[in-house]
Design a protein around this motif. Structure first.
Motif, PDB file in Angstrom:
ATOM      1  N   ARG A  94       0.832  -1.202   0.000  1.00 36.48           N
ATOM      2  CA  ARG A  94       0.000   0.000   0.000  1.00 36.48           C
ATOM      3  C   ARG A  94       0.870   1.257   0.000  1.00 36.48           C
ATOM      4  NH1 ARG A  94      -3.311  -0.279   4.809  1.00 36.48           N
ATOM      5  NH2 ARG A  94      -4.337  -2.005   3.753  1.00 36.48           N
ATOM      6  N   GLU A  98       1.081   4.073  -2.960  1.00 40.32           N
ATOM      7  CA  GLU A  98       0.827   5.489  -2.677  1.00 40.32           C
ATOM      8  C   GLU A  98       1.968   6.355  -3.180  1.00 40.32           C
ATOM      9  OE1 GLU A  98       0.544   8.116   1.281  1.00 40.32           O
ATOM     10  OE2 GLU A  98      -0.857   6.430   1.219  1.00 40.32           O
ATOM     11  N   ARG A 101       1.771   6.649  -6.923  1.00 45.35           N
ATOM     12  CA  ARG A 101       0.718   7.578  -7.349  1.00 45.35           C
ATOM     13  C   ARG A 101       1.178   9.023  -7.186  1.00 45.35           C
ATOM     14  NH1 ARG A 101      -4.558   5.014  -4.469  1.00 45.35           N
ATOM     15  NH2 ARG A 101      -3.114   5.036  -2.744  1.00 45.35           N
ATOM     16  N   CYS A 122      -6.828  10.182   0.649  1.00 48.03           N
ATOM     17  CA  CYS A 122      -6.283   8.829   0.874  1.00 48.03           C
ATOM     18  C   CYS A 122      -6.331   8.420   2.344  1.00 48.03           C
ATOM     19  CB  CYS A 122      -4.841   8.746   0.379  1.00 48.03           C
ATOM     20  SG  CYS A 122      -4.699   8.644  -1.406  1.00 48.03           S
ATOM     21  N   GLU A 126      -9.571   4.449   0.510  1.00 49.33           N
ATOM     22  CA  GLU A 126      -8.466   3.751  -0.147  1.00 49.33           C
ATOM     23  C   GLU A 126      -8.531   3.848  -1.663  1.00 49.33           C
ATOM     24  OE1 GLU A 126      -7.270  -0.197   0.931  1.00 49.33           O
ATOM     25  OE2 GLU A 126      -7.813   0.156   3.015  1.00 49.33           O
ATOM     26  N   VAL A 128      -8.565   5.679  -4.377  1.00 48.26           N
ATOM     27  CA  VAL A 128      -8.307   7.006  -4.931  1.00 48.26           C
ATOM     28  C   VAL A 128      -7.166   6.866  -5.926  1.00 48.26           C
ATOM     29  CG1 VAL A 128      -7.726   9.402  -4.403  1.00 48.26           C
ATOM     30  CG2 VAL A 128      -8.880   8.021  -2.701  1.00 48.26           C
ATOM     31  N   LYS A 129      -7.332   7.462  -7.115  1.00 49.21           N
ATOM     32  CA  LYS A 129      -6.246   7.389  -8.096  1.00 49.21           C
ATOM     33  C   LYS A 129      -6.247   8.634  -8.971  1.00 49.21           C
ATOM     34  CE  LYS A 129      -8.723   4.743 -11.622  1.00 49.21           C
ATOM     35  NZ  LYS A 129      -8.707   3.543 -12.430  1.00 49.21           N
TER      36      LYS A 129
END
Length: 199
Positions: A94, A98, A101, A122, A126, A128-129
């Motif tokens: 994770r 992150e 991203r 975030c 969770e 989110v992009k």
């Protein structure tokens, strides 16, 4: 340093120390590092509360005297609890996702305010992009530059639209900008700079 023992203190032993400042500490050995000669002692709380303890760390290099009052038997170290490797692996993955991203956001020229908003979302959601310079939340809500409240809209071609999700994301964005405004006012930055993303 004056010491009665061979400078090895077993955990649980009772020890009395006099420092170079003539302070005297007496207590139970919690830890001892022979390489740096650091002794950690636990004694009854000076506040008188029985649920608390005073912890003293004494560098024996600067101690005038050290006396072992009661020697504890050497015992094997307690076994440490096993680690949950799957949780650690998930957490590491994770964290890596992150960071990737964020790198994508920086490479696509997203403003610092957009990056901060992304991180704020975030923390609670969770899914989110980034889709170019836009933030896509739960496949349903898009936040486009300059990332203000009026730039939050439903994603038409995504998952089935949900009014509750849109309203929840709007609350997050609104709170984010209020927090940024108060931070900027405390730091002397103008509120207009924060809202336009020109920080």
């Amino acid at each position: 340093m004056a010491a009665e023992s061979s400078e090895v203190f077993n955990i649980g032993s009772s020890v009395s120390c006099v420092t170079c400042f003539d302070e005297e500490f007496q207590g139970e050995v919690l830890a001892f590092d022979p390489h740096v000669k650091l002794l950690t002692l636990k004694s009854a709380s000076s506040s008188g509360r029985t649920s608390l303890y005073d912890i003293h760390m004494v560098n024996l290099t600067y101690a005038k005297a050290v006396h072992v009052l009661r020697e504890a038997a050497a015992s094997p170290l307690p076994t440490l609890p096993s680690l949950n490797l799957s949780k650690l692996s998930t957490r590491a993955k994770r964290s890596i996702d992150e960071k990737q991203r964020l790198i994508e956001a920086m490479q696509s020229g997203v403003s610092p305010i957009g990056q901060k908003l992304f991180l704020a979302i975030c923390k609670t959601i969770e899914e989110v992009k980034w889709t170019g310079p836009n933030i896509l939340v739960m496949g349903q809500v898009v936040i486009s530059p300059p990332y203000l409240l009026e730039n939050v809209r439903e994603q038409k071609e995504g998952k089935e639209a949900n009014g509750k999700t849109l309203s929840y994301i709007k609350k997050i964005v609104e709170k984010f900008h209020k927090d940024q405004q108060s931070i900027s006012l405390n730091n002397g930055t103008g509120a207009a700079e924060v809202l336009t993303g020109t920080q």
